[in-house]
Design an enzyme around this catalytic site. Structure first.
Site, short mmCIF file in Angstrom:
data_model
loop_
_atom_site.label_atom_id
_atom_site.label_comp_id
_atom_site.label_asym_id
_atom_site.label_seq_id
_atom_site.Cartn_x
_atom_site.Cartn_y
_atom_site.Cartn_z
N CYS A 62 2.90 5.72 0.54
CA CYS A 62 2.83 6.89 -0.34
C CYS A 62 2.37 8.18 0.29
CB CYS A 62 1.90 6.58 -1.51
SG CYS A 62 2.67 5.51 -2.73
N GLY B 268 6.81 -2.50 -8.59
CA GLY B 268 7.44 -3.18 -9.73
C GLY B 268 6.88 -4.57 -9.98
C1 UDX Z 1 -2.32 5.25 -2.51
C2 UDX Z 1 -3.10 5.80 -3.72
O1 UDX Z 1 -4.48 5.48 -3.56
C3 UDX Z 1 -2.56 5.21 -5.01
O2 UDX Z 1 -3.22 5.77 -6.13
C4 UDX Z 1 -1.06 5.51 -5.09
O3 UDX Z 1 -0.52 4.92 -6.22
C5 UDX Z 1 -0.36 5.00 -3.85
O4 UDX Z 1 -0.95 5.52 -2.67
P1 UDX Z 1 -2.33 2.98 -1.13
O5 UDX Z 1 -1.46 3.71 -0.16
O6 UDX Z 1 -1.90 1.64 -1.60
O7 UDX Z 1 -2.55 3.85 -2.45
O8 UDX Z 1 -3.78 2.79 -0.47
P2 UDX Z 1 -5.08 3.70 -0.31
O9 UDX Z 1 -6.24 2.86 -0.62
O10 UDX Z 1 -4.97 4.99 -1.00
O11 UDX Z 1 -5.13 3.95 1.27
C6 UDX Z 1 -4.16 4.71 1.97
C7 UDX Z 1 -4.51 4.80 3.44
O12 UDX Z 1 -5.65 5.63 3.65
C8 UDX Z 1 -4.84 3.46 4.09
O13 UDX Z 1 -4.26 3.38 5.36
C9 UDX Z 1 -6.34 3.47 4.16
O14 UDX Z 1 -6.84 2.65 5.18
C10 UDX Z 1 -6.58 4.94 4.45
N1 UDX Z 1 -7.95 5.38 4.08
C11 UDX Z 1 -8.34 5.35 2.79
C12 UDX Z 1 -8.82 5.82 5.07
O15 UDX Z 1 -8.48 5.84 6.25
N2 UDX Z 1 -10.08 6.22 4.72
C13 UDX Z 1 -10.51 6.21 3.43
O16 UDX Z 1 -11.66 6.61 3.17
C14 UDX Z 1 -9.61 5.76 2.43
P1 ADP Z 2 7.67 0.07 -3.77
O1 ADP Z 2 6.48 0.06 -2.87
O2 ADP Z 2 7.97 1.44 -4.31
O3 ADP Z 2 7.62 -0.97 -4.83
P2 ADP Z 2 9.59 -1.58 -2.31
O4 ADP Z 2 10.47 -1.19 -1.15
O5 ADP Z 2 8.53 -2.61 -2.09
O6 ADP Z 2 8.96 -0.20 -2.84
O7 ADP Z 2 10.47 -2.07 -3.53
C1 ADP Z 2 11.62 -1.46 -4.02
C2 ADP Z 2 12.64 -2.55 -4.37
O8 ADP Z 2 13.74 -1.93 -5.08
C3 ADP Z 2 13.26 -3.28 -3.16
O9 ADP Z 2 13.00 -4.67 -3.29
C4 ADP Z 2 14.78 -2.98 -3.28
O10 ADP Z 2 15.59 -4.10 -2.93
C5 ADP Z 2 14.93 -2.66 -4.77
N1 ADP Z 2 16.11 -1.84 -5.10
C6 ADP Z 2 16.50 -0.66 -4.55
N2 ADP Z 2 17.62 -0.20 -5.17
C7 ADP Z 2 17.96 -1.08 -6.14
C8 ADP Z 2 19.00 -1.16 -7.14
N3 ADP Z 2 19.94 -0.20 -7.26
N4 ADP Z 2 19.02 -2.22 -7.97
C9 ADP Z 2 18.08 -3.19 -7.87
N5 ADP Z 2 17.07 -3.17 -6.96
C10 ADP Z 2 17.00 -2.14 -6.11
#
Ligand code: UDX
Ligand code: ADP
Length: 465
Positions: free
Chosen positions: A279, A17
């Site tokens: 993720c 967000g």
């Molecule tokens: C991922 C997706 O890439 C993104 O599109 C989605 O919105 C959220 O999830 P993120 O988790 O932020 O993003 O990072 P990413 O760069 O995908 O890496 C994920 C993990 O895989 C990390 O721990 C990274 O170190 C690992 N990784 C990635 C490897 O070990 N080897 C690689 O070649 C690539």
């Molecule tokens: P992401 O990586 O998906 O952004 P985070 O855990 O970093 O996840 O962020 C999610 C945020 O949403 C947290 O800061 C949490 O406090 C907030 N949150 C969860 N439920 C509510 C709600 N009902 N109203 C407002 N904020 C919320």
């Protein structure tokens, strides 16, 4: 004609967000963007006069916030007011894996989403477009729709799915120049109008041909699928890394060789100690759970293997450390360089470092951790969350150190857990001189020059070599 949006609210000021809304505000000065969160400390940090202190570390993000904050970007804890005023509401709250009940350890916990939907239904007096930003299981939109339509006060809601593809560490870049924007909506006339309103927001800076539109379910499933495919690549190369170690092949040479095939491509082929982040694991578990719930056992087992391989990769790294250090690490100091799940982020969710540390702590190691962006509290919190041992034991055995040279002083071994660029620039001779000999280095990220460090005297292990 799609409605022109002038006020956006985003519920959830986290890793998704916060950066997403900052960039929307930066690129659309005509739209007022208010990001709300229940977490007061988090909102206070987003409002810190010094934008270097914002709670999410991302290269380039503090400059974007400095540009837009106070102009058309606002951070607030007044959730009701922001919902009431907005024409478009992004739901960007966390959807962790369930830790209780049916689907425990697999399904996404949707309680925060449901709370948001109920709050929106209670507060809204005017029509709203609701945008799902959090990663959600397929058909969540239906549940959100049902809550909104059955508790509302004659207000019309349109639900869109707009999954986020930004990767942490490159969030600002990814938001500025996305490969694509995906928006799913209902095929009805009202649904298509709502969809168009969101297309128009992104079209302020994203070329229209990069904005893909689909039905709601395709959009929701595409997000899970994208992450499953990416994670699968990492598990595939990691699986080969173990074979390389046994055969004398070098996984980085193998990756380079296969990556030149344009059908395969060079990205996401870095063997590592295992993927982390909020993720990959969560989304695959979700996919597996959904497949099982439809009775699709083979589909579920196929994708689950990506997680099984990742768990194995983390575990075998810890085992390698113990075996190499003469089968015991009890009372030995192991220095961890890096704790974040990847470089250029302060996020540690599902970081491999947590699990490797846990295994080494079970063997009674002492661990010193240096990470340029992760706080001592976060490190302790990550370990305490596992409930493997008491908080007192964790804090006695694990120390966060703010200087990397201090962190490595006297250590029997160094474990590189994150690929921070600064590790490449260290004075490795000085580090070696102050370690217990023989000095071991376990490179979980292929960061250091193996030959150079071996020449200094280190006994180096790199994944896949
Ligand atoms: C991922 C997706 O890439 C993104 O599109 C989605 O919105 C959220 O999830 P993120 O988790 O932020 O993003 O990072 P990413 O760069 O995908 O890496 C994920 C993990 O895989 C990390 O721990 C990274 O170190 C690992 N990784 C990635 C490897 O070990 N080897 C690689 O070649 C690539
Ligand atoms: P992401 O990586 O998906 O952004 P985070 O855990 O970093 O996840 O962020 C999610 C945020 O949403 C947290 O800061 C949490 O406090 C907030 N949150 C969860 N439920 C509510 C709600 N009902 N109203 C407002 N904020 C919320």
């Amino acid at each position: 004609m799609a409605k022109k949006i002038t006020k956006i609210c985003c519920i959830g000021a986290g890793y998704v967000g916060g950066p997403t809304m900052a960039v929307i505000a930066q690129k659309c000065p005509g739209i007022q963007v208010t990001v709300v969160d229940l977490n007061q400390a988090r909102i206070a940090a987003w409002n810190d006069p010094d934008t270097e202190n914002i709670p999410v570390y991302e290269p380039g993000l503090s400059a974007v916030v400095a540009e837009a904050r106070g102009r058309n970007l606002f951070f607030s804890t007044n959730v009701d007011e922001a919902i009431a005023e907005a024409e478009m509401i992004f739901i960007s709250v966390n959807t962790p894996t369930k830790t209780y009940g049916t689907g425990k350890g697999m399904a996404a916990d949707l309680k925060y989403i449901e709370l948001c939907a109920r709050q929106i239904a209670r507060v809204s007096k005017t029509d709203k477009i609701i945008v799902e930003k959090s990663t959600l299981p397929v058909r969540t939109a239906e549940a959100v729709k049902s809550i909104l339509q059955n508790t509302g006060n004659n207000v019309q809601f349109q639900i869109l799915s707009n999954p986020e593809f930004l990767a942490e560490g490159t969030a600002v870049e990814d938001l500025h120049a996305p490969d694509r924007i995906l928006i799913g909506g209902d095929p009805t006339e009202e649904g298509q109008e709502a969809l168009q309103a969101l297309v128009d927001v992104y079209a302020n800076w994203v070329p229209r041909e990069k904005i893909l539109t689909t039905n709601l379910w395709s959009s929701e499933l595409s997000k899970l699928t994208a992450n499953a495919f990416l994670a699968q690549r990492v598990s595939s190369i990691n699986a080969l890394s173990e074979l390389c170690e046994h055969t004398g092949a070098d996984v980085f040479e193998v990756a380079r060789s296969i990556g030149t095939d344009s059908r395969i491509g060079p990205k996401f082929l870095n063997a590592s100690v295992g993927f982390g982040g909020s993720c990959f694991q969560k989304d695959i578990l979700n996919l597996v759970y959904i497949a099982r719930s439809y009775g699709l056992q083979q589909v579920a087992d196929y994708w689950e293997q990506v997680i099984i391989m990742n768990d194995h990769q983390k575990r075998r790294f810890g085992t390698k450390i113990v075996r190499t250090l003469y089968n015991t690490v009890s009372g030995k100091k192991i220095a961890f360089l890096g704790w974040a799940f990847k470089k250029d982020t302060n996020d540690t969710r599902e970081s491999a470092a947590i699990y490797v540390a846990d295994d080494l702590l079970n063997e009674q190691a002492n661990i010193a951790v240096y990470d340029p962006k992760v706080t001592a509290d976060q490190i302790q919190g990550d370990l305490n969350y596992l409930h493997s041992r008491s908080e007192a034991e964790n804090s006695a055995l694990v120390t966060a150190v703010t200087d990397p040279y201090e962190c490595c002083k006297g250590a029997h071994a160094i474990a590189i857990m994150t690929e921070w660029d600064e590790f490449k620039t260290y004075d490795w001779e000085r580090i070696y001189a102050n370690m217990t000999k023989p000095a071991f280095l376990f490179d979980g990220r292929n960061v250091v020059d193996r030959k150079k460090l071996s020449d200094i005297g280190f006994k180096v292990y790199s994944i896949g070599k």
